[in-house]
Design a protein around this motif. Structure first.
Motif, PDB file in Angstrom:
ATOM      1  N   ALA A 198       0.832  -1.204   0.000  1.00 13.98           N
ATOM      2  CA  ALA A 198       0.000   0.000   0.000  1.00 13.98           C
ATOM      3  C   ALA A 198       0.868   1.257   0.000  1.00 13.98           C
ATOM      4  CB  ALA A 198      -0.903  -0.009   1.230  1.00 13.98           C
ATOM      5  N   HIS A 204      -6.278  -3.184  13.455  1.00 11.83           N
ATOM      6  CA  HIS A 204      -7.400  -2.385  12.937  1.00 11.83           C
ATOM      7  C   HIS A 204      -8.324  -1.985  14.087  1.00 11.83           C
ATOM      8  CE1 HIS A 204      -6.446  -2.858   8.718  1.00 11.83           C
ATOM      9  NE2 HIS A 204      -6.320  -4.152   8.873  1.00 11.83           N
ATOM     10  N   SER A 231      -9.093 -11.203   4.002  1.00 13.78           N
ATOM     11  CA  SER A 231      -8.137 -10.246   4.552  1.00 13.78           C
ATOM     12  C   SER A 231      -8.304  -8.984   3.721  1.00 13.78           C
ATOM     13  CB  SER A 231      -6.727 -10.809   4.392  1.00 13.78           C
ATOM     14  OG  SER A 231      -5.768  -9.837   4.692  1.00 13.78           O
ATOM     15  N   GLY A 232      -8.602  -7.870   4.376  1.00 20.01           N
ATOM     16  CA  GLY A 232      -8.962  -6.648   3.649  1.00 20.01           C
ATOM     17  C   GLY A 232      -8.053  -6.353   2.465  1.00 20.01           C
ATOM     18  N   SER A 233      -6.745  -6.272   2.728  1.00 20.09           N
ATOM     19  CA  SER A 233      -5.819  -5.851   1.679  1.00 20.09           C
ATOM     20  C   SER A 233      -5.748  -6.872   0.531  1.00 20.09           C
ATOM     21  CB  SER A 233      -4.432  -5.611   2.261  1.00 20.09           C
ATOM     22  OG  SER A 233      -3.932  -6.795   2.843  1.00 20.09           O
ATOM     23  N   SER A 267      -3.343  -8.239  12.356  1.00 21.13           N
ATOM     24  CA  SER A 267      -4.057  -7.162  11.666  1.00 21.13           C
ATOM     25  C   SER A 267      -5.378  -6.870  12.362  1.00 21.13           C
ATOM     26  CB  SER A 267      -4.381  -7.552  10.238  1.00 21.13           C
ATOM     27  OG  SER A 267      -3.251  -7.696   9.500  1.00 21.13           O
ATOM     28  N   LYS A 312      -2.280   3.883   3.124  1.00 19.95           N
ATOM     29  CA  LYS A 312      -2.529   2.681   3.931  1.00 19.95           C
ATOM     30  C   LYS A 312      -3.969   2.545   4.412  1.00 19.95           C
ATOM     31  CE  LYS A 312       1.975   1.949   4.055  1.00 19.95           C
ATOM     32  NZ  LYS A 312       2.614   0.817   3.376  1.00 19.95           N
ATOM     33  N   TYR A 313      -4.381   1.292   4.448  1.00 18.93           N
ATOM     34  CA  TYR A 313      -5.662   0.917   5.074  1.00 18.93           C
ATOM     35  C   TYR A 313      -5.339   0.537   6.516  1.00 18.93           C
ATOM     36  CZ  TYR A 313      -8.639  -3.196   6.326  1.00 18.93           C
ATOM     37  OH  TYR A 313      -9.396  -4.132   6.965  1.00 18.93           O
ATOM     38  N   TRP A 314      -5.871   1.277   7.459  1.00 17.99           N
ATOM     39  CA  TRP A 314      -5.641   0.938   8.871  1.00 17.99           C
ATOM     40  C   TRP A 314      -6.859   1.405   9.655  1.00 17.99           C
ATOM     41  CZ3 TRP A 314      -2.679  -2.601  10.567  1.00 17.99           C
ATOM     42  CH2 TRP A 314      -2.324  -2.675  11.913  1.00 17.99           C
ATOM     43  N   ARG A 354      -6.915  -6.101  -3.018  1.00 14.89           N
ATOM     44  CA  ARG A 354      -6.114  -5.292  -3.941  1.00 14.89           C
ATOM     45  C   ARG A 354      -5.106  -6.136  -4.712  1.00 14.89           C
ATOM     46  NH1 ARG A 354      -4.771  -1.462   0.804  1.00 14.89           N
ATOM     47  NH2 ARG A 354      -3.001  -2.866   0.664  1.00 14.89           N
ATOM     48  N   SER A 404      -1.090 -13.106   3.754  1.00 11.93           N
ATOM     49  CA  SER A 404      -2.553 -13.169   3.753  1.00 11.93           C
ATOM     50  C   SER A 404      -3.136 -12.547   2.477  1.00 11.93           C
ATOM     51  CB  SER A 404      -3.142 -12.524   4.997  1.00 11.93           C
ATOM     52  OG  SER A 404      -2.744 -11.189   5.081  1.00 11.93           O
ATOM     53  N   LEU A 419       1.171   5.381   9.680  1.00 11.46           N
ATOM     54  CA  LEU A 419       0.664   4.069  10.081  1.00 11.46           C
ATOM     55  C   LEU A 419       1.306   3.659  11.415  1.00 11.46           C
ATOM     56  CD1 LEU A 419      -0.661   1.220   9.415  1.00 11.46           C
ATOM     57  CD2 LEU A 419       1.468   0.692   8.214  1.00 11.46           C
ATOM     58  N   ASP A 435       5.105  -1.912   6.143  1.00 10.37           N
ATOM     59  CA  ASP A 435       3.872  -2.613   6.481  1.00 10.37           C
ATOM     60  C   ASP A 435       3.702  -2.496   7.990  1.00 10.37           C
ATOM     61  OD1 ASP A 435       2.668  -3.673   4.289  1.00 10.37           O
ATOM     62  OD2 ASP A 435       3.947  -5.451   4.219  1.00 10.37           O
ATOM     63  N   ALA A 436       2.782  -3.278   8.530  1.00 15.86           N
ATOM     64  CA  ALA A 436       2.650  -3.284   9.988  1.00 15.86           C
ATOM     65  C   ALA A 436       3.715  -4.217  10.569  1.00 15.86           C
ATOM     66  CB  ALA A 436       1.254  -3.748  10.368  1.00 15.86           C
TER      67      ALA A 436
HETATM   68  O1  PMV Z   1      -5.333  -6.857   5.089  1.00 20.23           O
HETATM   69  P1  PMV Z   1      -4.988  -6.702   6.523  1.00 20.23           P
HETATM   70  O2  PMV Z   1      -6.178  -6.776   7.418  1.00 20.23           O
HETATM   71  O3  PMV Z   1      -3.877  -7.649   6.927  1.00 20.23           O
HETATM   72  O4  PMV Z   1      -4.426  -5.215   6.742  1.00 20.23           O
HETATM   73  C1  PMV Z   1      -3.268  -4.737   6.094  1.00 20.23           C
HETATM   74  C2  PMV Z   1      -2.885  -3.417   6.620  1.00 20.23           C
HETATM   75  C3  PMV Z   1      -1.574  -2.816   6.089  1.00 20.23           C
HETATM   76  O5  PMV Z   1      -0.806  -3.773   5.374  1.00 20.23           O
HETATM   77  C4  PMV Z   1      -0.752  -2.328   7.245  1.00 20.23           C
HETATM   78  C5  PMV Z   1      -1.859  -1.635   5.177  1.00 20.23           C
HETATM   79  C6  PMV Z   1      -2.419  -1.934   3.816  1.00 20.23           C
HETATM   80  O6  PMV Z   1      -3.193  -1.102   3.317  1.00 20.23           O
HETATM   81  O7  PMV Z   1      -2.061  -2.966   3.221  1.00 20.23           O
END
Ligand code: PMV
Length: 367
Positions: free
Chosen positions: A28, A231, A169-171, A227, A31-33, A174, A124, A277, A318-319
């Motif tokens: 990302a 979140h 998993s949200g990301s 994650s 970022k999605y957080w 994408r 993931s 982030l 990343d996280a």
């Molecule tokens: O997809 P998740 O729930 O593992 O969240 C990913 C969050 C970050 O990688 C930190 C940011 C992102 O947008 O990918």
């Protein structure tokens, strides 16, 4: 589109089969957080799809006598991996309403990553998107679709694969396409949705073509914060609303940056997003520091190198503690030398992965 558009209501029965998909990871830039219920993102995000970091998954299915509980086995690199089962069980529960055939079959999931599982690189996104695509290939068979889909059918297939992946998993939503993908409704980006990722629809300057990402493995340990927990910490976070607005504004700014090839503004947005982030994690309750001393050493060296040479290299995170070093293709030689001479010393066992922007998932085999 709404959730109901993705419900499969009529399908035929097939005894058995298997599908194999390869799906990449993504990194990302915005970022999605933070998320709402049902994996709806609190803000829109945009990512580069990667090329070399990917998961290859084969999903074998055979008809059961009774459509009772979910029934599946998981293998990673040929070894049975029962520790993956709870995550997949949760995924199946979340997507059952949209792919109701899940209880009709016994599944064998065979998965392999091109990057080491314990590298601290999130598998993931690639893993859930590969599995979602395999399920979509089954759906395609069960509805009796032609092997070659029409444009509208193909678009639905991709959207629903992304929709399902998001629920894993949200990301992961994408990772289906490339090379730049937006997830989350944004007023400046037509077609953007909270439910699935869409290809970035506007002009992208040649400066961003084949953009490079060298991933420096600083800490290969288990994730300190999952994650889900991460979140969750954005609920009642003192800076949450400002942060969501900032992400939204950064994505608006990036539209002109991509068009004009403005690498300086790109760098400032991408680095600020990475640090924000981590700042969110440091300012949550409980609080975390996921960067390691070597993460900071690398960041400082990148800043010095940029100042001394005028290079457009930058970093994102990343996280976790690993650093993604991003740079234009035209700077490959110069930046790779810099990485080898100065940054690799800060990686765990000197390990790093060379990657670049990629174009999304690929069907490998149908049987
Ligand atoms: O997809 P998740 O729930 O593992 O969240 C990913 C969050 C970050 O990688 C930190 C940011 C992102 O947008 O990918």
């Amino acid at each position: 589109m709404t959730e109901t558009d993705f419900v499969l209501d009529q399908y035929s029965q097939i005894d058995s089969g298997s599908h194999t998909w390869s799906s990449p990871s993504n990194i990302a830039l915005v970022k999605y957080w933070g998320k709402k219920d049902n994996q709806i993102p609190a803000n829109s995000s945009i990512s580069f799809t990667l090329d070399n970091c990917k998961t290859v998954t084969t999903l074998r299915y055979s008809k059961k006598d009774h459509a009772d509980d979910f029934s599946f086995e998981v293998f990673l690199d040929g070894d049975k991996k029962d520790s993956f089962k709870p995550k997949i069980e949760t995924f199946f529960k979340r997507i059952e309403a949209y792919v109701p055939f899940l209880r009709d079959y016994h599944f064998v999931i065979e998965t392999a990553n091109t990057f080491p599982h314990s590298s601290g690189i999130a598998s993931s996104a690639s893993g859930m998107s590969a599995l979602a695509l395999c399920l979509m290939s089954i759906e395609k068979e069960l509805i009796g679709a032609n092997v070659i889909l029409s444009e509208a059918e193909e678009s639905y297939f991709i959207k629903k694969a992304s929709f399902l992946a998001r629920l894993g998993s949200g990301s992961a939503c994408r990772s289906i396409e490339g090379d730049l993908v937006v997830w989350g409704e944004h007023q400046d980006i037509q077609g953007s949705s909270d439910l699935f990722g869409v290809k970035y629809p506007f002009e992208v300057h040649k400066n961003f073509k084949n953009y490079q990402d060298t991933i420096l493995l600083v800490d290969k340990g288990e994730k300190q914060v999952s994650s889900t927990v991460g979140h969750g910490l954005m609920h009642n976070h003192p800076f949450a609303e400002e942060r969501f607005k900032q992400a939204h504004d950064n994505l608006s700014t990036l539209i002109n940056v991509f068009k004009a090839g403005d690498l300086d503004t790109f760098i400032s947005i991408v680095e600020s997003e990475a640090l924000t982030l981590h700042a969110m994690m440091m300012a949550s309750m409980p609080y975390f520091i996921l960067m390691k001393p070597n993460t900071l050493e690398i960041i400082n060296k990148i800043w010095v190198f940029r100042q001394e040479t005028g290079s457009k290299v930058c970093f994102t995170l990343d996280a976790g503690a690993n650093v993604h070093v991003l740079y234009p293709e035209a700077e490959c030689e110069q930046v790779c030398e810099f990485i080898k001479n100065e940054l690799v010393a800060h990686c765990q066992n000197g390990q790093y992965i060379c990657d670049q922007i990629g174009f999304g998932a690929r069907l490998m085999k149908n049987e």
